[in-house]
Design a protein around this motif. Structure first.
Motif, PDB file in Angstrom:
ATOM      1  N   GLY A  14      54.062  44.826  26.058  1.00 22.73           N
ATOM      2  CA  GLY A  14      54.994  45.882  25.678  1.00 22.73           C
ATOM      3  C   GLY A  14      54.753  46.398  24.279  1.00 22.73           C
ATOM      4  O   GLY A  14      54.769  47.608  24.024  1.00 22.73           O
ATOM      5  N   GLN A  15      54.500  45.477  23.349  1.00 21.15           N
ATOM      6  CA  GLN A  15      54.277  45.855  21.957  1.00 21.15           C
ATOM      7  C   GLN A  15      53.074  46.781  21.818  1.00 21.15           C
ATOM      8  O   GLN A  15      53.148  47.834  21.175  1.00 21.15           O
ATOM      9  N   GLU A  16      51.945  46.430  22.438  1.00 18.65           N
ATOM     10  CA  GLU A  16      50.727  47.216  22.271  1.00 18.65           C
ATOM     11  C   GLU A  16      50.723  48.489  23.111  1.00 18.65           C
ATOM     12  O   GLU A  16      50.124  49.489  22.720  1.00 18.65           O
ATOM     13  N   ALA A  17      51.388  48.476  24.266  1.00 18.63           N
ATOM     14  CA  ALA A  17      51.483  49.698  25.074  1.00 18.63           C
ATOM     15  C   ALA A  17      52.277  50.768  24.334  1.00 18.63           C
ATOM     16  O   ALA A  17      51.920  51.949  24.349  1.00 18.63           O
ATOM     17  N   ALA A  28      50.193  51.223  20.367  1.00 16.55           N
ATOM     18  CA  ALA A  28      48.758  51.393  20.137  1.00 16.55           C
ATOM     19  C   ALA A  28      48.013  52.115  21.245  1.00 16.55           C
ATOM     20  O   ALA A  28      47.204  53.006  20.977  1.00 16.55           O
ATOM     21  N   ALA A  29      48.256  51.745  22.517  1.00 21.35           N
ATOM     22  CA  ALA A  29      47.377  52.233  23.582  1.00 21.35           C
ATOM     23  C   ALA A  29      48.050  53.126  24.608  1.00 21.35           C
ATOM     24  O   ALA A  29      47.366  53.914  25.273  1.00 21.35           O
ATOM     25  N   GLY A  30      49.368  53.021  24.777  1.00 21.50           N
ATOM     26  CA  GLY A  30      50.014  53.770  25.844  1.00 21.50           C
ATOM     27  C   GLY A  30      49.582  53.236  27.207  1.00 21.50           C
ATOM     28  O   GLY A  30      49.255  52.045  27.355  1.00 21.50           O
ATOM     29  N   PRO A  31      49.526  54.089  28.241  1.00 24.25           N
ATOM     30  CA  PRO A  31      49.096  53.641  29.574  1.00 24.25           C
ATOM     31  C   PRO A  31      47.689  53.057  29.588  1.00 24.25           C
ATOM     32  O   PRO A  31      47.352  52.264  30.471  1.00 24.25           O
ATOM     33  N   ALA A  32      46.875  53.433  28.608  1.00 22.52           N
ATOM     34  CA  ALA A  32      45.504  52.903  28.546  1.00 22.52           C
ATOM     35  C   ALA A  32      45.473  51.434  28.160  1.00 22.52           C
ATOM     36  O   ALA A  32      44.383  50.858  28.015  1.00 22.52           O
ATOM     37  N   ILE A  33      46.635  50.806  28.036  1.00 22.76           N
ATOM     38  CA  ILE A  33      46.681  49.373  27.771  1.00 22.76           C
ATOM     39  C   ILE A  33      45.945  48.606  28.856  1.00 22.76           C
ATOM     40  O   ILE A  33      45.410  47.519  28.619  1.00 22.76           O
ATOM     41  N   ILE A  79      59.126  51.834  26.302  1.00 27.11           N
ATOM     42  CA  ILE A  79      58.957  50.405  26.596  1.00 27.11           C
ATOM     43  C   ILE A  79      59.533  49.574  25.449  1.00 27.11           C
ATOM     44  O   ILE A  79      59.300  49.868  24.280  1.00 27.11           O
ATOM     45  N   ASP A  80      60.291  48.544  25.794  1.00 21.14           N
ATOM     46  CA  ASP A  80      60.810  47.630  24.779  1.00 21.14           C
ATOM     47  C   ASP A  80      59.672  46.722  24.310  1.00 21.14           C
ATOM     48  O   ASP A  80      59.052  46.039  25.127  1.00 21.14           O
ATOM     49  N   PRO A  81      59.357  46.682  23.018  1.00 20.33           N
ATOM     50  CA  PRO A  81      58.205  45.900  22.548  1.00 20.33           C
ATOM     51  C   PRO A  81      58.412  44.394  22.579  1.00 20.33           C
ATOM     52  O   PRO A  81      57.440  43.642  22.538  1.00 20.33           O
ATOM     53  N   ASN A  82      59.646  43.931  22.676  1.00 18.80           N
ATOM     54  CA  ASN A  82      59.910  42.491  22.629  1.00 18.80           C
ATOM     55  C   ASN A  82      60.108  41.867  24.007  1.00 18.80           C
ATOM     56  O   ASN A  82      59.654  40.749  24.251  1.00 18.80           O
ATOM     57  N   VAL A 110      57.693  52.813  33.477  1.00 20.99           N
ATOM     58  CA  VAL A 110      58.403  53.329  32.305  1.00 20.99           C
ATOM     59  C   VAL A 110      57.430  54.095  31.414  1.00 20.99           C
ATOM     60  O   VAL A 110      56.284  53.667  31.232  1.00 20.99           O
ATOM     61  N   LYS A 111      57.881  55.212  30.874  1.00 22.73           N
ATOM     62  CA  LYS A 111      57.067  55.949  29.916  1.00 22.73           C
ATOM     63  C   LYS A 111      56.749  55.043  28.728  1.00 22.73           C
ATOM     64  O   LYS A 111      57.614  54.302  28.241  1.00 22.73           O
ATOM     65  N   TYR A 112      55.513  55.117  28.262  1.00 23.91           N
ATOM     66  CA  TYR A 112      55.058  54.162  27.244  1.00 23.91           C
ATOM     67  C   TYR A 112      55.936  54.149  25.992  1.00 23.91           C
ATOM     68  O   TYR A 112      56.140  53.096  25.372  1.00 23.91           O
TER      69      TYR A 112
END
Length: 612
Positions: free
Chosen positions: A131-134, A137-142, A364-367, A359-361
């Motif tokens: 969640g944090q990196e999506a 940093a990367a969005g769907p490209a995670i 997204i909840d990062p935690n 969910v749209k990037y």
């Protein structure tokens, strides 16, 4: 002394192979008789729970202040001695085990290792970092970030597997690097291994509390944390829940290896069923519009995320640390390592795709990404199930992490790089309680204060550098054998290895500097290819007896390149934190470890000469 725990090859190579865990080793038994049962007598019948100075610093350099002062004056010569020294397979497998006084019990099979690999990796990977990196940093490209990191991790898995089969010691990468790259490099790896253990466990503890809080309060994953305003950001949310979780998980790990493995297996099976549920429901509620734009942060964001989510794959090295407690390392370790990592890479990519499809990037909840995501699509009841699944996964990762880090610490202490008190194995549980308890206390303190984003960046750079060193060590093992490799071949090998590393660093620096012109990358890539090709034309000095990495030197060389590239994607702050940590490690090495290991090495040489 415990019987020699070595790997078994085919019957045709019996004279050249180590022994099975159940084989009595005549040489070891004879040595035990000559030494008068040194392994058991070292403890002198004393209690496991002891705290004397002799248990922490028994070496001559630390007997009194004048001895230590004399040792410090000899730091330069001792450092030179340690830089040039290399351990041996026999030292790591036989000699150092005497330091633990009691043996670890070989009780694990390939089935146990398969689930240890699965349990150690999946809990931390899917639920902590995605969640944090999506979002940042990367969005769907995670999903591509996970694929890149997974491929790089698989290359490292191959390197680990060959070493673990041939040197089934509890020290994992520490022992492997000590044999091939020497004491000083192994010490830097040891420091980062301990840093990995402490930071990784702290990060899991923090994420565990986030998911638990999301069950109670969907809108605030920091609900159970205590804010302290006068602390700096990133360190101002105290997390007592994380501390409790770490203490419970590590206590279970200290009670016995087989018991912990069984609990891990049961919990991992339940987690697997939950993951299937998440994937099915996630793809049913997927919207293609959520995947647009697919690269909101560009290719730079994909690689930055790949460097951080590498954390998600790091549990596999815990399988290598369990080699000393594996019944048949030559068969069980390759199945456990390669099998679990192949499945995990596919799972990661599917889970990342399911999350960003639901969910749209940017929402997204990062935690606590997955549990909150189900609430966002209207399935409030499912968030409780997802949170429970996530908690189970992270709990198994904590259990296996406790096993692995305790054994890493044990082998490091056996070499006296840290006090040998940490190497003691409890006679009843067969586990290194002192080592495990120390890692637990340190990680609990860190988890109480430090946020997840700070922890993840420090953790990833340590991991990437260790995996890079493992690839280098494998090349050294294949192409250099002491007193056997011709000097001209050694010079050629070192020049080619330098070019492989230099070209890989060049690509990493270009990328980190923001240079996107293809000319520099092309020159560095051609240099890497030519150097690797040149190494492939050299004659190998050692071949694996049972299981080996295919396509050497190409796969290890590619592993070096990918790991260094991902290091360059982490950013300035992560590298600065790593440099500071490394400086502290080197200071400790110069003040203590170099003298302890020097004394131990020369005491062993004296004993060997006396016997001869």
């Amino acid at each position: 002394m415990p019987r020699l725990l070595l790997l078994a090859a085919s019957e045709e190579t019996t004279t050249n192979r180590p022994l099975l865990p159940c084989d009595p080793d005549p040489a070891a038994m004879e040595d035990e008789e000559q030494q008068g049962g040194a392994a058991s007598s070292r403890g002198g019948g004393r209690s496991y729970w002891r705290w004397s100075k002799q248990d922490f610093y028994p070496e001559p350099s630390f007997q009194d202040l004048s001895s230590y002062r004399a040792a410090v004056w000899q730091t330069c010569s001792r450092l030179k001695d340690r830089l040039l020294s290399r351990s041996t397979d026999t030292t790591e497998l036989v000699t150092l085990r005497k330091e633990s006084e009691n043996p670890m019990h070989p009780c694990l099979t390939w089935w146990d290792l398969l689930w240890i690999g699965f349990g150690s990796v999946v809990g931390s990977g899917i639920f902590v970092i995605t969640g944090q990196e999506a979002r940042q940093a990367a969005g769907p490209a995670i999903v591509l970030s996970y694929a890149i990191s997974g491929f790089s991790a698989l290359l490292s898995v191959f390197c680990y597997t060959e070493f673990a089969v041939e040197i089934p010691a509890a020290g994992g990468s520490f022992s492997f690097l000590r044999v091939e790259l020497g004491d000083f490099v192994a010490f830097l790896a040891a420091g980062n291994i301990l840093l990995e253990g402490v930071v990784g466990a702290a990060g899991l503890g923090r994420s565990w509390s986030s998911y638990f809080a999301s069950i109670i309060n969907t809108n605030n994953s920091d609900f159970l944390r205590i804010k302290v305003n006068f602390f700096a950001d990133g360190f101002n949310l105290l997390d007592p829940i994380a501390v409790v979780v770490l203490l419970v998980a590590n206590t279970i790990a200290m009670t016995g290896t087989k018991r912990t493995s069984l609990l891990n297996w049961l919990s991992s099976v339940l987690s697997s069923l939950g993951i299937v549920f998440i994937l099915v429901v996630g793809f049913i509620h997927a919207k293609s519009s959520n995947l647009v734009p697919f690269f909101p942060f560009g290719s730079k964001g994909v690689f930055e995320a790949a460097a951080v989510v590498y954390w998600s794959y790091t549990g596999f090295d815990m399988v290598a640390t369990m080699a000393e407690e594996t019944k048949n390392p030559s068969r069980d370790i390759p199945i456990g390592l390669v099998g679990s990592m192949s499945v995990i890479t596919v799972i990661y990519c599917l889970m990342a795709l399911a999350l960003t499809s639901m969910v749209k990037y940017d929402q997204i909840d990062p935690n606590a990404a997955y549990s909150v995501a189900f609430s966002q699509i209207g399935m409030n009841w499912a968030r409780y199930l997802v949170s429970i699944i996530a908690l189970k996964g992270m709990t198994t990762s904590l259990l296996v992490g406790s096993l692995g880090q305790g054994r890493y610490t044990t082998q490091i202490a056996r070499s006296h790089m840290i006090p040998p008190w940490f190497a003691l194995v409890h006679p009843k549980t067969g586990t290194p309680i002192n080592a495990t308890l120390t890692i637990t206390i340190l990680s609990a303190i860190l988890a109480l204060f430090t946020s997840l984003d700070v922890l993840s960046s420090v953790f990833s750079i340590s991991t990437l550098l260790i995996f890079m060193l493992m690839a280098v060590a494998l090349l050294v093992r294949r192409y250099y054998v002491r007193d056997a490799t011709p000097k001209i071949d050694l010079v050629k090998f070192l020049v080619l290895l330098f070019l492989i590393i230099a070209s890989s660093i060049s690509v990493s620096v270009l990328w980190a500097s923001g240079v996107r012109r293809w000319v520099g990358y092309a020159i560095a890539s051609v240099l890497w290819f030519v150097a690797t090709l040149g190494m492939a034309l050299l004659s190998k000095q050692r071949l694996p007896k049972v299981w080996g990495v295919p396509l050497v030197p190409w796969l290890p060389s590619l592993s070096i390149g990918m790991n260094l590239f991902l290091v360059g994607s982490l950013g300035y702050v992560a590298i600065l934190r790593f440099v500071v940590c490394s400086a502290v490690m080197i200071l400790y090495y110069l003040l203590a470890a170099v003298h302890a290991t020097y004394d131990m090495a020369h005491q062993q040489e004296t004993k060997t000469e006396a016997i001869m």
